[in-house]
Design a protein around this motif. Structure first.
Motif, PDB file in Angstrom:
ATOM      1  N   PHE A  44     106.607 -37.376 151.221  1.00 29.07           N
ATOM      2  CA  PHE A  44     106.459 -37.264 149.765  1.00 29.07           C
ATOM      3  C   PHE A  44     107.826 -36.996 149.145  1.00 29.07           C
ATOM      4  O   PHE A  44     108.365 -35.898 149.273  1.00 29.07           O
ATOM      5  CB  PHE A  44     105.488 -36.121 149.444  1.00 29.07           C
ATOM      6  N   GLU A  45     108.383 -38.013 148.488  1.00 31.58           N
ATOM      7  CA  GLU A  45     109.734 -37.879 147.938  1.00 31.58           C
ATOM      8  C   GLU A  45     109.655 -37.368 146.488  1.00 31.58           C
ATOM      9  O   GLU A  45     110.060 -38.027 145.545  1.00 31.58           O
ATOM     10  CB  GLU A  45     110.489 -39.207 148.061  1.00 31.58           C
ATOM     11  N   TRP A  46     109.102 -36.182 146.320  1.00 32.04           N
ATOM     12  CA  TRP A  46     109.105 -35.473 145.046  1.00 32.04           C
ATOM     13  C   TRP A  46     108.632 -36.358 143.885  1.00 32.04           C
ATOM     14  O   TRP A  46     107.574 -36.976 144.009  1.00 32.04           O
ATOM     15  CB  TRP A  46     110.498 -34.839 144.823  1.00 32.04           C
ATOM     16  N   ASN A  49     116.981 -24.016 150.057  1.00 30.00           N
ATOM     17  CA  ASN A  49     117.431 -25.398 150.120  1.00 30.00           C
ATOM     18  C   ASN A  49     117.874 -25.847 148.734  1.00 30.00           C
ATOM     19  O   ASN A  49     117.075 -25.857 147.794  1.00 30.00           O
ATOM     20  CB  ASN A  49     116.309 -26.330 150.586  1.00 30.00           C
ATOM     21  N   GLU A  50     119.129 -26.207 148.613  1.00 34.64           N
ATOM     22  CA  GLU A  50     119.651 -26.837 147.390  1.00 34.64           C
ATOM     23  C   GLU A  50     119.244 -26.134 146.101  1.00 34.64           C
ATOM     24  O   GLU A  50     118.559 -26.732 145.253  1.00 34.64           O
ATOM     25  CB  GLU A  50     119.198 -28.304 147.327  1.00 34.64           C
ATOM     26  N   PRO A  51     119.679 -24.886 145.923  1.00 33.84           N
ATOM     27  CA  PRO A  51     119.330 -24.218 144.660  1.00 33.84           C
ATOM     28  C   PRO A  51     119.790 -24.995 143.418  1.00 33.84           C
ATOM     29  O   PRO A  51     119.175 -24.879 142.359  1.00 33.84           O
ATOM     30  CB  PRO A  51     120.028 -22.850 144.763  1.00 33.84           C
ATOM     31  N   TYR A 105     106.207 -29.077 151.710  1.00 27.81           N
ATOM     32  CA  TYR A 105     105.364 -29.804 150.751  1.00 27.81           C
ATOM     33  C   TYR A 105     105.438 -31.311 150.958  1.00 27.81           C
ATOM     34  O   TYR A 105     104.507 -32.040 150.633  1.00 27.81           O
ATOM     35  CB  TYR A 105     105.741 -29.452 149.306  1.00 27.81           C
ATOM     36  N   GLN A 106     106.519 -31.787 151.532  1.00 30.19           N
ATOM     37  CA  GLN A 106     106.694 -33.223 151.699  1.00 30.19           C
ATOM     38  C   GLN A 106     105.892 -33.813 152.861  1.00 30.19           C
ATOM     39  O   GLN A 106     105.682 -35.022 152.899  1.00 30.19           O
ATOM     40  CB  GLN A 106     108.186 -33.545 151.871  1.00 30.19           C
ATOM     41  N   ILE A 107     105.477 -32.972 153.804  1.00 26.82           N
ATOM     42  CA  ILE A 107     104.777 -33.521 154.980  1.00 26.82           C
ATOM     43  C   ILE A 107     103.449 -32.859 155.326  1.00 26.82           C
ATOM     44  O   ILE A 107     102.592 -33.485 155.948  1.00 26.82           O
ATOM     45  CB  ILE A 107     105.664 -33.477 156.255  1.00 26.82           C
TER      46      ILE A 107
HETATM   47  C1  GBH Z   1     117.233 -33.640 149.234  1.00 29.10           C
HETATM   48  O1  GBH Z   1     117.594 -33.585 147.894  1.00 29.10           O
HETATM   49  C2  GBH Z   1     116.048 -32.761 149.431  1.00 29.10           C
HETATM   50  O2  GBH Z   1     116.427 -31.553 150.072  1.00 29.10           O
HETATM   51  C3  GBH Z   1     114.932 -33.405 150.172  1.00 29.10           C
HETATM   52  O3  GBH Z   1     113.776 -32.645 150.008  1.00 29.10           O
HETATM   53  C4  GBH Z   1     114.768 -34.825 149.674  1.00 29.10           C
HETATM   54  O4  GBH Z   1     113.635 -35.451 150.187  1.00 29.10           O
HETATM   55  C5  GBH Z   1     115.994 -35.590 150.082  1.00 29.10           C
HETATM   56  O5  GBH Z   1     117.135 -34.965 149.603  1.00 29.10           O
HETATM   57  C6  GBH Z   1     116.009 -37.036 149.605  1.00 29.10           C
HETATM   58  O6  GBH Z   1     116.034 -37.094 148.215  1.00 29.10           O
HETATM   59  O7  GBH Z   1     120.237 -40.701 140.977  1.00 29.10           O
HETATM   60  O8  GBH Z   1     122.474 -41.253 141.695  1.00 29.10           O
HETATM   61  O9  GBH Z   1     122.155 -39.482 140.066  1.00 29.10           O
HETATM   62  C7  GBH Z   1     118.537 -34.523 147.474  1.00 29.10           C
HETATM   63  C8  GBH Z   1     119.125 -34.183 146.130  1.00 29.10           C
HETATM   64  C9  GBH Z   1     119.801 -34.838 144.032  1.00 29.10           C
HETATM   65  C10 GBH Z   1     120.313 -36.279 145.834  1.00 29.10           C
HETATM   66  C11 GBH Z   1     119.897 -35.956 143.083  1.00 29.10           C
HETATM   67  C12 GBH Z   1     120.507 -37.419 144.854  1.00 29.10           C
HETATM   68  C13 GBH Z   1     120.656 -37.987 142.447  1.00 29.10           C
HETATM   69  C14 GBH Z   1     121.546 -39.132 142.592  1.00 29.10           C
HETATM   70  N1  GBH Z   1     119.368 -35.327 145.303  1.00 29.10           N
HETATM   71  N2  GBH Z   1     120.801 -36.976 143.518  1.00 29.10           N
HETATM   72  S1  GBH Z   1     121.608 -40.214 141.225  1.00 29.10           S
END
Ligand code: GBH
Length: 432
Positions: free
Chosen positions: A393-395, A162-164, A16-18
């Motif tokens: 696309f960073e969510w 990925n990351e449940p 979804y990001q690309i």
């Molecule tokens: C990953 O998730 C994803 O798998 C990926 O899709 C995404 O693009 C990439 O990382 C970059 O974000 O605000 O200090 O409390 C990362 C999971 C969870 C990491 C939330 C940072 C919050 C930190 N993220 N966490 S904070």
């Protein structure tokens, strides 16, 4: 010391990001389409409708990987392309796309590493309850089987989820990711049903001849703000880290999931099905203190004594090393792959046409050094994937953060390798 033979340097992305092409070739809507198209959910109303247009530009993107010299590429397969309704008939054109991509990678000498679920749940499944419903676990295993039926002969590594933790916490508990639910502690079934789906998928993939099969978890080392806050840090560690690893590697849940009515006794056997590797995503540590109020046993508090990335995340390579050590001491681990590590900065193309992202080079260099220390200490790590190949696309932050080794101009779709791209290329050449 040297790296283990066959160590895989790679880059990672997610569908979804690309990809973009959100309605092309029979793709159905996912929870992220719905979420991004709901006003107020994603910064500036950005959506993944077009993204990096990778669905059409994949040959150019494989050429960029070829230029880097990576041995492997981690991408994700969009469930709503393959099974637009989340169950029932396969959409052949959806699978064809991944067939072309995988063939293109192999022709370039790059080992395909496919993630089956990187957060894009088919919307019809969410309408039926999503990960809060047990049935979704069975649907996921079926989708995994269908993907492997087509691709198992050519995909080197399969990553189920990925990351449940992020899906449970951000998607179902706090509501900042799709599907935007705010169930707080009532979101725990979303953890269990993903893990059950993982275990069922491991067996489905094995049955279909998949080679290496594993799971990717996100880990954030938990730091107590003061010695008094250690129970809060332990609670965070249980909910956000151990909840997704103990059942897979130890066959039991931490206390936080004890006596949950939705966990059947036979589920843990399925969840603990042997895996060939564990994927580790690391970005930053988290500092915790006692909760002032609210349902959670911890509050997150800022880490201010380290430099930060463009997301404001503290840069602490030592925490990456301690994470690897603590995984090694707590579990009898399968081989590890670092399936994501990287950083965003507000990278811009300079007047000289160069994207000078020296902070990213420092970040990657320091984290790779930490990983190599872990390898020297005897921890079995077989690969490292930088997040990410492209800006994407960073969510909920839309296109603002730039995580790529390659800059993307979203008006023209022009790709411009950043300085970090050249650095990683030279680094890989020197390490292989
Ligand atoms: C990953 O998730 C994803 O798998 C990926 O899709 C995404 O693009 C990439 O990382 C970059 O974000 O605000 O200090 O409390 C990362 C999971 C969870 C990491 C939330 C940072 C919050 C930190 N993220 N966490 S904070």
């Amino acid at each position: 010391m040297g790296l283990p033979d066959g160590f895989r340097w790679g880059v990672a992305t997610a569908a979804y990001q690309i990809e973009g092409a959100a309605t092309e070739d029979g793709r159905g809507p996912s929870t992220w389409d719905t979420f991004a198209h709901t006003p107020g959910r994603v910064r500036d109303g950005h959506t993944g409708d077009v993204a990096c247009d990778h669905y059409h530009r994949w040959p150019e993107d494989i050429a960029l990987m070829g230029g880097l010299g990576v041995g492997s590429y981690r991408f994700s397969i969009a469930w709503p392309r393959v099974q637009p309704a989340g169950s029932g008939p396969v959409n052949p054109k959806g699978l064809d796309f991944y067939g072309r991509l995988v063939d293109g990678l192999l022709a370039a000498g790059i080992a395909p590493a496919a993630t089956l679920y990187h957060w894009d749940l088919p919307q019809p499944l969410e309408d039926a309850g999503g990960w809060m419903t047990r049935d979704t676990a069975y649907r996921f295993a079926e989708f995994s089987y269908l993907a492997a039926e087509r691709l198992a002969d050519r995909v080197e590594m399969w990553i189920t989820l990925n990351e449940p933790v992020v899906v449970m916490a951000y998607g179902y508990a706090f509501g900042v990711h799709a599907p935007g639910r705010t169930l707080m502690l009532d979101a725990l079934p979303a953890a269990h049903h993903q893990l059950l789906g993982h275990g069922l998928a491991v067996n489905a993939l094995r049955g279909r001849g998949a080679r290496e099969i594993g799971l990717t978890n996100h880990y954030s080392p938990a730091w107590a703000a003061t010695p008094d806050d250690q129970p809060a840090a332990d609670a965070f560690d249980a909910f956000m880290n151990r909840l997704f690893t103990d059942p897979v590697l130890l066959g039991r849940y931490p206390e936080v999931m004890a006596d949950a009515s939705f966990v059947r006794s036979e589920d843990l056997t399925v969840i603990a099905s042997p895996i060939d590797f564990l994927g580790v995503n690391y970005y930053q540590p988290t500092r915790l203190k006692k909760a002032d109020e609210g349902p959670l046993p911890f509050d997150i508090t800022d880490i201010t004594e380290y430099p930060v990335t463009g997301m404001g995340w503290p840069i602490v390579p030592d925490a990456f090393l301690s994470l690897l050590r603590s995984l090694h001491s707590r579990y009898s681990l399968p081989p590890l792959y670092i399936t994501e590590n990287g950083c965003s900065f507000p990278d811009e193309i300079g007047t000289d046409g160069i994207v000078d992202d020296s902070s990213r080079i420092e970040f990657l260099d320091a984290h790779i050094k930490a990983m190599r220390t872990a390898i020297d200490e005897g921890i079995d790590i077989r690969g490292y994937y930088a997040w990410s190949l492209l800006d994407n696309f960073e969510w909920s932050e839309g296109y603002h953060p730039r995580f790529g080794l390659v800059h993307v101009d979203y008006e023209t779709q022009k790709r411009t390798p950043k300085r970090s791209y050249g650095w990683y290329r030279d680094f890989i050449a020197a390490s292989s």
